[in-house]
Design a protein around this motif. Structure first.
Motif, PDB file in Angstrom:
ATOM      1  N   PHE A 259       1.026  -1.138   0.011  1.00 24.28           N
ATOM      2  CA  PHE A 259      -0.021   0.110   0.151  1.00 24.28           C
ATOM      3  C   PHE A 259       1.027   1.110  -0.007  1.00 24.28           C
ATOM      4  CE2 PHE A 259      -2.447  -3.413   1.791  1.00 24.28           C
ATOM      5  CZ  PHE A 259      -3.722  -3.370   1.232  1.00 24.28           C
TER       6      PHE A 259
ATOM      7  N   VAL B  20       1.285   5.290   0.424  1.00 27.57           N
ATOM      8  CA  VAL B  20       0.852   6.788   0.858  1.00 27.57           C
ATOM      9  C   VAL B  20       1.014   7.622  -0.018  1.00 27.57           C
ATOM     10  CG1 VAL B  20       1.105   8.288   2.865  1.00 27.57           C
ATOM     11  CG2 VAL B  20       1.500   5.868   3.551  1.00 27.57           C
TER      12      VAL B  20
ATOM     13  N   PHE C 235      -8.240   6.259   6.047  1.00 26.70           N
ATOM     14  CA  PHE C 235      -7.163   5.739   5.411  1.00 26.70           C
ATOM     15  C   PHE C 235      -7.475   6.023   3.676  1.00 26.70           C
ATOM     16  CE2 PHE C 235      -7.555   1.768   2.406  1.00 26.70           C
ATOM     17  CZ  PHE C 235      -6.082   1.460   2.363  1.00 26.70           C
TER      18      PHE C 235
ATOM     19  N   HIS D  14      -5.485   9.138   2.788  1.00 19.87           N
ATOM     20  CA  HIS D  14      -4.061   9.111   2.643  1.00 19.87           C
ATOM     21  C   HIS D  14      -3.188   8.105   1.822  1.00 19.87           C
ATOM     22  CE1 HIS D  14      -3.638  12.159   5.885  1.00 19.87           C
ATOM     23  NE2 HIS D  14      -4.721  11.419   6.514  1.00 19.87           N
ATOM     24  N   VAL D  15      -4.107   6.750   1.756  1.00 15.66           N
ATOM     25  CA  VAL D  15      -3.230   5.873   0.786  1.00 15.66           C
ATOM     26  C   VAL D  15      -3.906   5.906  -0.632  1.00 15.66           C
ATOM     27  CG1 VAL D  15      -3.048   3.387   0.615  1.00 15.66           C
ATOM     28  CG2 VAL D  15      -2.922   4.518   2.655  1.00 15.66           C
TER      29      VAL D  15
ATOM     30  N   ALA E  33      -2.639   0.412  -4.363  1.00 15.53           N
ATOM     31  CA  ALA E  33      -1.898  -0.857  -3.812  1.00 15.53           C
ATOM     32  C   ALA E  33      -1.304  -1.416  -4.965  1.00 15.53           C
ATOM     33  CB  ALA E  33      -3.110  -2.019  -3.359  1.00 15.53           C
TER      34      ALA E  33
ATOM     35  N   VAL F 193      -7.126   3.079  -4.462  1.00 14.32           N
ATOM     36  CA  VAL F 193      -7.913   2.952  -3.422  1.00 14.32           C
ATOM     37  C   VAL F 193      -9.247   3.291  -3.649  1.00 14.32           C
ATOM     38  CG1 VAL F 193      -8.452   3.533  -1.087  1.00 14.32           C
ATOM     39  CG2 VAL F 193      -6.117   2.905  -1.615  1.00 14.32           C
TER      40      VAL F 193
ATOM     41  N   PRO G 108      -5.384  -2.900   5.823  1.00 17.53           N
ATOM     42  CA  PRO G 108      -4.598  -1.945   5.678  1.00 17.53           C
ATOM     43  C   PRO G 108      -4.930  -0.493   6.259  1.00 17.53           C
ATOM     44  CG  PRO G 108      -5.919  -2.457   3.620  1.00 17.53           C
ATOM     45  CD  PRO G 108      -6.314  -3.220   4.856  1.00 17.53           C
TER      46      PRO G 108
ATOM     47  N   LEU H 130      -2.043   1.367   8.829  1.00 21.78           N
ATOM     48  CA  LEU H 130      -1.733   2.866   8.494  1.00 21.78           C
ATOM     49  C   LEU H 130      -1.945   3.554  10.010  1.00 21.78           C
ATOM     50  CD1 LEU H 130      -0.839   5.027   7.077  1.00 21.78           C
ATOM     51  CD2 LEU H 130      -2.891   5.559   6.386  1.00 21.78           C
TER      52      LEU H 130
ATOM     53  N   ALA I   3       3.584   9.982   8.444  1.00 20.90           N
ATOM     54  CA  ALA I   3       3.555   9.208   6.909  1.00 20.90           C
ATOM     55  C   ALA I   3       3.978  10.253   5.855  1.00 20.90           C
ATOM     56  CB  ALA I   3       2.239   8.891   6.893  1.00 20.90           C
TER      57      ALA I   3
ATOM     58  N   THR J  20       4.591  11.107   1.515  1.00 19.39           N
ATOM     59  CA  THR J  20       4.414  10.819   0.124  1.00 19.39           C
ATOM     60  C   THR J  20       5.313   9.611  -0.404  1.00 19.39           C
ATOM     61  OG1 THR J  20       3.268  12.868  -0.257  1.00 19.39           O
ATOM     62  CG2 THR J  20       4.036  11.401  -2.109  1.00 19.39           C
TER      63      THR J  20
ATOM     64  N   TYR K 171       3.999   0.310   2.494  1.00 18.33           N
ATOM     65  CA  TYR K 171       3.965  -0.747   3.529  1.00 18.33           C
ATOM     66  C   TYR K 171       3.149  -2.142   2.904  1.00 18.33           C
ATOM     67  CZ  TYR K 171      -0.976   1.047   4.652  1.00 18.33           C
ATOM     68  OH  TYR K 171      -2.099   1.357   4.817  1.00 18.33           O
TER      69      TYR K 171
END
Length: 389
Positions: free
Chosen positions: A182, A184, A199, A202-203, A206, A244, A299, A303, A313, A315, A319
Motif C-alpha cells: 500500500f 501513501v 485511510f 491518505h493511501v 495498492a 484505493v 490496511p 496505517l 507518513a 508521500t 507498507y
C-alpha cells in the motif's frame, strides 16, 4: 483523435484505471494509466505537467480531492475520443518503479501465515504470540532495495547457523512472500495519527509485492530483534498501482477481531477487508492461490498503527501486508509454508523442490473482485534468481 478498445470484462477497464510510470522508445519516463491493453500518456491526454514527472509522487502529494477529480475525468475521457499520440500498446512500452519509495514497512497480518510459522518454529508452544491479535506486527525494511517487476534478484549471502557455530555464505533457503503493498499518497506531519476511517484520504493505491526472504539468514539474526539482512536485499513490486478509489468496490468484512476486540485506535466503522486473490507461479507452474480477503488486520488498521506513536507518513511510503495465506494448504503464500519448512517438497515441472534455486523465476498475479462482479487487475510482479556474487 482515436477511440480506445476496451474488451468486455477486461481487468483494466474503467472500473480500474491503474496508474504507472512508463517510457516509450527514447522518451523519458512519465505517468500513464492502463486501459485494456493500452497505456494512456496523461501528460498529453490531460495536458498537465505533473504527469510528465518520472514518478507518481508529485501527483499523489496533491491529495485526495485531486485524485477524485482526475479519476472522474479519466472515466469520462477513456470512453470517448483521446489524442492518438497519447496512446501506446502495453507491449511497446517499458514500465518503471511507479513511486520514489520514502520508507518501507512490512507487516505480518495473516493469522493463517503467522500460525503456520509458529507451528514450524515453536512446535511445543502456542502458534501465535500473545501480542499478535492486539496489534499489527511489523518490521522496518529498506526503501533502497524496492525494485520494479522484472528486476533480477541476486541470491544474498550472510551468516547462517552451522553445526559448530555461524557460517557465512549464500542463502540456501531462499523464499518468497506473496503480499499486497500500500502506497501513501498524502502524508502527515509528525504527531498526527491517522484513524482507520481516514485511510482512503491518505493511501493512494495498492500494488502486488514479493518480499523475498532468506529464511536461513533470517532465522539466525532475528532473535532478539527483527528481520534485517534476511529481508533487506530485495523487495519487488508490480508497476501498476490500483487506486484505493477503485478498491472501495471490493471491500468485504474482516474475518475476525471479535475476541479480543481491537483497542479504540484500531477500530474501523466500516472495515477495509478486500476481496483480492493472488496466484503464485514457480517457473510457470501455479503452486498457490492466496486469498487476501482472509487477512486478519486491514490496511487501514496498519496505517493507524504506523502513525499512532507520532511517526509521520510521507508521500511514497510503502507498507506491505505480510504474507497472504489462507486456511487451505494450496492457499499458502510462501514456499516455507508450502513445503512445510522443507519437509514436504513440491513437484514443480516434474522436479522435487523446497526453496528457490538459481535461475528460478517467480511470478505473482492478482485481481480484485468488486461487489458488481468487475475484475480489477494488478498485472504481475516477477523476478528471477541470479547466483550469489
Amino acid at each position: 483523435m482515436t477511440v480506445l478498445d476496451i474488451p468486455a470484462g477486461s481487468p483494466f477497464g474503467v472500473e480500474n484505471l491503474p496508474y504507472g510510470v512508463f517510457s516509450a522508445g527514447d522518451g523519458s519516463p512519465r505517468v500513464g494509466v492502463r486501459v485494456g491493453e493500452h497505456v494512456l500518456d496523461l501528460s498529453i491526454a490531460l495536458g498537465d505537467a505533473v504527469f510528465a514527472e518520472p514518478t507518481l509522487n508529485a501527483f499523489m502529494a496533491q491529495g485526495y480531492d485531486r485524485w477524485v477529480e482526475v479519476r472522474t475525468r479519466l472515466q469520462t475521457l477513456v470512453t470517448g475520443e483521446v489524442p492518438a499520440e497519447a496512446v501506446h500498446a502495453v507491449a511497446d512500452v517499458k514500465l518503471h518503479l511507479p513511486v520514489d519509495v520514502a520508507d518501507y514497512v512490512d507487516f505480518y497480518a495473516s493469522e493463517h501465515h503467522a500460525s503456520n510459522v509458529g507451528r514450524l518454529f515453536r512446535p511445543d508452544a502456542e502458534p501465535l504470540l500473545p501480542n499478535w491479535k492486539h496489534l499489527p506486527v511489523g518490521y522496518h525494511g529498506r526503501s533502497g532495495t524496492v525494485y520494479v517487476s522484472g528486476t533480477d534478484v541476486v541470491r544474498p549471502s550472510g551468516q547462517r547457523k552451522g553445526e559448530d557455530g555461524p557460517v557465512f555464505g549464500p542463502s540456501t533457503r531462499l523464499d518468497i512472500e506473496a503480499e499486497l503493498g500500500f502506497i501513501v499518497g498524502a502524508g502527515t506531519p509528525a504527531n498526527t495519527p491517522v484513524s482507520p476511517d481516514d485511510f482512503p484520504r491518505h493511501v493512494f493505491g495498492a500494488v502486488l509485492l514479493n518480499d523475498w526472504s532468506a529464511r536461513d539468514i533470517q532465522a539466525w539474526e532475528y532473535v532478539p530483534l527483527g528481520p534485517n539482512l534476511g529481508k533487506s536485499f530485495a523487495t519487488s513490486v508490480s508497476p501498476w498501482v490500483v487506486p484505493v478509489l477503485a478498491l472501495a468496490g471490493a471491500r468485504v468484512p474482516l474475518p475476525g477481531q471479535t475476541s479480543p476486540e481491537p483497542l479504540p485506535y484500531l477500530r474501523e466503522s466500516s472495515p477495509w477487508g478486500l476481496d483480492i486473490t493472488l496466484s503464485v507461479e514457480w517457473n510457470g507452474q501455479e503452486v498457490a492461490r492466496p486469498p487476501y480477503r482472509e487477512m486478519y488486520w486491514s490496511p487501514a488498521q496498519m496505517l493507524a498503527h504506523l502513525t499512532v506513536n507520532g511517526a509521520s507518513a510521507r508521500t511514497g511510503d510503502l507498507y506491505g501486508s505480510g504474507t497472504i495465506s489462507g486456511a487451505d494448504p494450496a492457499e499458502r503464500g510462501s514456499f516455507l509454508e508450502l513445503s512445510w519448512g522443507g519437509r514436504d517438497p513440491l513437484t514443480v515441472n516434474g522436479e522435487s523442490r523446497t526453496f528457490l534455486q538459481d535461475g528460478d523465476e517467480v511470478t505473482i498475479t492478482g485481481a480484485a473482485t468488486t461487489s458488481g462482479g468487475a475484475k480489477l487487475g494488478f498485472g504481475e510482479v516477477r523476478g528471477r534468481i541470479l547466483p550469489a556474487r
